[in-house]
Design an enzyme around this catalytic site. Structure first.
Site, PDB file in Angstrom:
ATOM      1  N   LYS A  33       0.876  -1.187   0.000  1.00 10.45           N
ATOM      2  CA  LYS A  33       0.000   0.000   0.000  1.00 10.45           C
ATOM      3  C   LYS A  33       0.904   1.225   0.000  1.00 10.45           C
ATOM      4  O   LYS A  33       1.852   1.291   0.781  1.00 10.45           O
ATOM      5  CB  LYS A  33      -0.825  -0.022   1.287  1.00 10.45           C
ATOM      6  N   PRO A  61       9.033  -4.653   3.073  1.00 13.87           N
ATOM      7  CA  PRO A  61       9.805  -4.594   4.321  1.00 13.87           C
ATOM      8  C   PRO A  61       8.934  -4.232   5.527  1.00 13.87           C
ATOM      9  O   PRO A  61       8.203  -3.239   5.468  1.00 13.87           O
ATOM     10  CB  PRO A  61      10.825  -3.478   4.071  1.00 13.87           C
ATOM     11  N   GLY A 102       8.192  -0.490   6.994  1.00 12.04           N
ATOM     12  CA  GLY A 102       8.539   0.382   5.873  1.00 12.04           C
ATOM     13  C   GLY A 102       7.430   1.362   5.529  1.00 12.04           C
ATOM     14  O   GLY A 102       7.558   2.145   4.593  1.00 12.04           O
ATOM     15  N   GLY A 103       6.302   1.300   6.251  1.00 15.13           N
ATOM     16  CA  GLY A 103       5.181   2.206   5.942  1.00 15.13           C
ATOM     17  C   GLY A 103       4.457   1.813   4.675  1.00 15.13           C
ATOM     18  O   GLY A 103       3.729   2.606   4.082  1.00 15.13           O
ATOM     19  N   LEU A 104       4.623   0.553   4.255  1.00 13.84           N
ATOM     20  CA  LEU A 104       3.969   0.072   3.030  1.00 13.84           C
ATOM     21  C   LEU A 104       2.859  -0.923   3.346  1.00 13.84           C
ATOM     22  O   LEU A 104       2.376  -1.625   2.447  1.00 13.84           O
ATOM     23  CB  LEU A 104       5.009  -0.579   2.098  1.00 13.84           C
ATOM     24  N   GLY A 160       1.970  -5.939   6.704  1.00 12.43           N
ATOM     25  CA  GLY A 160       1.178  -6.787   7.598  1.00 12.43           C
ATOM     26  C   GLY A 160      -0.308  -6.651   7.283  1.00 12.43           C
ATOM     27  O   GLY A 160      -1.059  -7.633   7.316  1.00 12.43           O
ATOM     28  N   SER A 198      -1.636  -5.768   4.318  1.00 13.71           N
ATOM     29  CA  SER A 198      -1.961  -6.342   3.017  1.00 13.71           C
ATOM     30  C   SER A 198      -1.942  -7.879   3.081  1.00 13.71           C
ATOM     31  O   SER A 198      -2.745  -8.543   2.418  1.00 13.71           O
ATOM     32  CB  SER A 198      -0.979  -5.836   1.953  1.00 13.71           C
ATOM     33  N   ASP A 236      -5.359   0.332   8.462  1.00 14.28           N
ATOM     34  CA  ASP A 236      -5.362   0.386   6.998  1.00 14.28           C
ATOM     35  C   ASP A 236      -5.749  -0.949   6.359  1.00 14.28           C
ATOM     36  O   ASP A 236      -5.689  -1.099   5.140  1.00 14.28           O
ATOM     37  CB  ASP A 236      -4.035   0.920   6.434  1.00 14.28           C
TER      38      ASP A 236
HETATM   39  C1  LIG Z   1       0.396   5.495   9.020  1.00 13.36           C
HETATM   40  C2  LIG Z   1      -0.487   4.606   8.185  1.00 13.36           C
HETATM   41  C3  LIG Z   1      -1.051   5.374   6.990  1.00 13.36           C
HETATM   42  O1  LIG Z   1      -0.137   5.519   6.011  1.00 13.36           O
HETATM   43  O2  LIG Z   1       0.155   3.445   7.694  1.00 13.36           O
HETATM   44  P1  LIG Z   1       1.647   2.762   7.917  1.00 13.36           P
HETATM   45  O3  LIG Z   1       2.684   3.791   7.700  1.00 13.36           O
HETATM   46  O4  LIG Z   1       1.681   2.191   9.322  1.00 13.36           O
HETATM   47  O5  LIG Z   1       1.729   1.663   6.893  1.00 13.36           O
HETATM   48  C4  LIG Z   1      -1.750   4.163   8.972  1.00 13.36           C
HETATM   49  O6  LIG Z   1      -2.405   5.297   9.512  1.00 13.36           O
HETATM   50  C5  LIG Z   1      -1.426   3.201  10.084  1.00 13.36           C
HETATM   51  O7  LIG Z   1      -2.211   2.093   9.917  1.00 13.36           O
HETATM   52  P2  LIG Z   1      -1.803   0.670  10.625  1.00 13.36           P
HETATM   53  O8  LIG Z   1      -0.348   0.415  10.416  1.00 13.36           O
HETATM   54  O9  LIG Z   1      -2.790  -0.334  10.138  1.00 13.36           O
HETATM   55  O10 LIG Z   1      -2.007   1.040  12.122  1.00 13.36           O
HETATM   56  P3  LIG Z   1      -2.506   0.113  13.346  1.00 13.36           P
HETATM   57  O11 LIG Z   1      -1.736  -1.157  13.332  1.00 13.36           O
HETATM   58  O12 LIG Z   1      -3.994   0.058  13.372  1.00 13.36           O
HETATM   59  O13 LIG Z   1      -2.086   1.014  14.566  1.00 13.36           O
HETATM   60  C6  LIG Z   1      -0.791   1.036  15.151  1.00 13.36           C
HETATM   61  C7  LIG Z   1      -0.766   2.209  16.103  1.00 13.36           C
HETATM   62  O14 LIG Z   1      -0.669   3.438  15.337  1.00 13.36           O
HETATM   63  C8  LIG Z   1      -1.462   4.451  15.908  1.00 13.36           C
HETATM   64  N1  LIG Z   1      -2.487   4.890  14.938  1.00 13.36           N
HETATM   65  C9  LIG Z   1      -2.787   4.149  13.828  1.00 13.36           C
HETATM   66  C10 LIG Z   1      -3.708   4.600  12.900  1.00 13.36           C
HETATM   67  C11 LIG Z   1      -4.348   5.840  13.147  1.00 13.36           C
HETATM   68  N2  LIG Z   1      -5.252   6.326  12.287  1.00 13.36           N
HETATM   69  N3  LIG Z   1      -4.054   6.558  14.256  1.00 13.36           N
HETATM   70  C12 LIG Z   1      -3.121   6.097  15.144  1.00 13.36           C
HETATM   71  O15 LIG Z   1      -2.849   6.765  16.132  1.00 13.36           O
HETATM   72  C13 LIG Z   1      -2.068   3.868  17.171  1.00 13.36           C
HETATM   73  O16 LIG Z   1      -1.209   4.198  18.224  1.00 13.36           O
HETATM   74  C14 LIG Z   1      -2.013   2.379  16.942  1.00 13.36           C
HETATM   75  O17 LIG Z   1      -1.900   1.667  18.145  1.00 13.36           O
HETATM   76  N1  LIG Z   2       2.098 -10.500   8.396  1.00  7.90           N
HETATM   77  C1  LIG Z   2       2.898  -9.534   8.873  1.00  7.90           C
HETATM   78  N2  LIG Z   2       3.825  -8.991   8.079  1.00  7.90           N
HETATM   79  C2  LIG Z   2       4.613  -7.976   8.522  1.00  7.90           C
HETATM   80  N3  LIG Z   2       4.576  -7.475   9.751  1.00  7.90           N
HETATM   81  C3  LIG Z   2       3.667  -7.978  10.601  1.00  7.90           C
HETATM   82  C4  LIG Z   2       2.805  -9.022  10.202  1.00  7.90           C
HETATM   83  N4  LIG Z   2       2.020  -9.309  11.237  1.00  7.90           N
HETATM   84  C5  LIG Z   2       2.395  -8.485  12.237  1.00  7.90           C
HETATM   85  N5  LIG Z   2       3.400  -7.679  11.862  1.00  7.90           N
HETATM   86  C6  LIG Z   2       4.044  -6.611  12.686  1.00  7.90           C
HETATM   87  O1  LIG Z   2       3.722  -5.337  12.106  1.00  7.90           O
HETATM   88  C7  LIG Z   2       4.864  -4.481  12.101  1.00  7.90           C
HETATM   89  C8  LIG Z   2       4.730  -3.460  10.982  1.00  7.90           C
HETATM   90  O2  LIG Z   2       4.913  -4.100   9.717  1.00  7.90           O
HETATM   91  P1  LIG Z   2       4.215  -3.622   8.384  1.00  7.90           P
HETATM   92  O3  LIG Z   2       2.747  -3.750   8.484  1.00  7.90           O
HETATM   93  O4  LIG Z   2       4.840  -4.355   7.249  1.00  7.90           O
HETATM   94  O5  LIG Z   2       4.715  -2.133   8.270  1.00  7.90           O
HETATM   95  P2  LIG Z   2       4.061  -0.702   8.415  1.00  7.90           P
HETATM   96  O6  LIG Z   2       3.148  -0.653   9.615  1.00  7.90           O
HETATM   97  O7  LIG Z   2       5.243   0.179   8.564  1.00  7.90           O
HETATM   98  O8  LIG Z   2       3.325  -0.445   7.144  1.00  7.90           O
HETATM   99  C9  LIG Z   2       6.049  -5.430  11.952  1.00  7.90           C
HETATM  100  O9  LIG Z   2       7.218  -4.898  12.511  1.00  7.90           O
HETATM  101  C10 LIG Z   2       5.569  -6.677  12.687  1.00  7.90           C
HETATM  102  O10 LIG Z   2       5.987  -6.647  14.012  1.00  7.90           O
END
Ligand SMILES: C[C@@](CO)(OP(=O)(O)O)[C@H](O)COP(=O)(O)OP(=O)(O)OC[C@H]1O[C@@H](n2ccc(N)nc2=O)[C@H](O)[C@@H]1O
Ligand SMILES: Nc1ncnc2c1ncn2[C@@H]1O[C@H](COP(=O)(O)OP(=O)(O)O)[C@@H](O)[C@H]1O
Length: 300
Positions: free
Chosen positions: A18, A107, A110-112, A115, A117, A149
């Site tokens: 993503k 990775p 990596g913010g992608l 987990g 997806s 997400d």
């Molecule tokens: C920042 C974003 C968007 O680009 O993605 P990633 O960079 O992680 O991929 C999302 O908001 C991340 O979504 P996701 O990675 O699914 O977050 P979750 O596992 O639900 O939440 C992890 C933690 O991030 C914080 N969190 C997450 C989403 C949100 N809208 N507000 C938050 O404050 C909360 O502290 C939560 O406990």
């Molecule tokens: N299936 C999975 N693949 C990757 N990470 C996972 C998975 N299940 C749980 N995690 C946890 O989620 C964390 C965030 O990974 P990921 O979702 O790939 O990155 P991000 O939140 O940066 O987009 C990892 O460090 C790992 O501890």
């Protein structure tokens, strides 16, 4: 059949990365989650899942580092294989277990949304085969609890996102191309959101969601200062300021390798890749990956 540079197999589930194209934080909920305005798109860097289902049993998970990069360690072994893994949580919503091998290229940290997806691919598969254990509204809530997400990742279509990630309006599907710079840095989403709160509002970022603007970038750099050094090194090398994907650590540019004058060194999972060495800047190499937008219909 070749498909996005992969051998397409009916026995594999496909989990595209993503890419968060822009993100504004517009509020904070009482439970600590942030309300966001964001545009997200799925792109052709795929984790693939080989799943042998069994109902009513535990899920036996294993993860294989499938980028095969010897130069860069994305610490794929750090992903937990127990009930905290997103895939296990997703299968459990349908009372399913069995065996699953995850061929990982996205990775972790990596913010992608790797987990998210991965579990979304499992949810799409289970939805097509089995009855969920919950009713529709409980199921939506449970999916959102696995990750904010995940709802977007289940849909795999360009969308404008609001709420904490659960409200979406369709974007105009295109075939945009992007170059992702995968860095050997794990950026923790909760830590980045926490730092964002500590830093206070960014007055420069008030107003509409701007394409490629990301409110979380300063916080991600504050948590992991090396990201700022990579940003400068990428800007110097390519004469373009890259954008940060989500809560980092990935940086990206719109366009393809030709735009950045990069030569492909190989192909993996829907993408051409190349190393970019920042040894002279006192940094490690990064993996540049050329991807294109993926739509839900591509997965059918
Ligand atoms: C920042 C974003 C968007 O680009 O993605 P990633 O960079 O992680 O991929 C999302 O908001 C991340 O979504 P996701 O990675 O699914 O977050 P979750 O596992 O639900 O939440 C992890 C933690 O991030 C914080 N969190 C997450 C989403 C949100 N809208 N507000 C938050 O404050 C909360 O502290 C939560 O406990
Ligand atoms: N299936 C999975 N693949 C990757 N990470 C996972 C998975 N299940 C749980 N995690 C946890 O989620 C964390 C965030 O990974 P990921 O979702 O790939 O990155 P991000 O939140 O940066 O987009 C990892 O460090 C790992 O501890």
């Amino acid at each position: 059949m070749r498909w996005f540079g992969l051998e397409r197999s009916p026995n594999l589930l496909y989990a595209p990365a993503k890419l968060t194209l822009g993100l504004k934080v517009i509020g904070l909920r009482d439970d600590g989650y942030h309300l966001i305005d964001s545009e997200m798109v799925s792109v052709s860097l795929f984790d693939t899942l080989e799943y042998e289902p069994a109902s009513g049993s535990a899920l036996d998970l294993s993860i294989v580092d499938s980028f095969g990069s010897e130069e860069i360690d994305f610490n794929i072994c750090s992903v937990a294989l127990d009930s905290s893994n997103t895939i296990t949580k997703g299968a459990a919503l349908f009372g399913m277990g069995g065996h699953c091998i995850v061929y990982k290229r996205i990775p972790p940290g990596g913010g992608l949304g790797g987990g998210s997806s991965d579990v979304a691919a499992m949810i799409r598969y289970c939805t097509s085969k089995y009855e969920p254990l919950l009713n529709a509204s409980e199921l939506s809530s449970a999916i959102l609890r696995i990750g904010a997400d995940v709802p977007f990742c289940v849909g795999v279509d360009r969308a404008f996102i609001s709420g904490i990630g659960e409200v979406f309006a369709p974007g105009v599907a295109r075939r945009d191309k992007f170059v992702l710079f995968l860095l050997p840095v794990h950026s923790s989403t909760p830590q980045v959101y926490r730092r964002f709160d500590e830093m206070g509002p960014n007055l420069d970022s008030l107003g509409e969601l701007g394409e490629f603007e990301n409110d979380l970038e300063s916080a991600a750099i504050a948590v992991s200062p090396i990201l700022g050094r990579y940003r400068s090194a990428l800007t110097d090398r390519f004469k373009r300021v890259p954008s940060m994907a989500g809560s980092g650590s990935t940086y990206f540019c719109n366009g393809d390798f030709d735009d950045l004058d990069l030569r492909a060194m190989g192909e993996v999972a829907g993408a051409e890749w190349s190393y970019v060495d920042f040894g002279d800047d006192g940094l490690g190499a990064v993996l540049a990956v050329s991807v294109q937008e993926v739509h839900r219909s591509d997965l059918d």
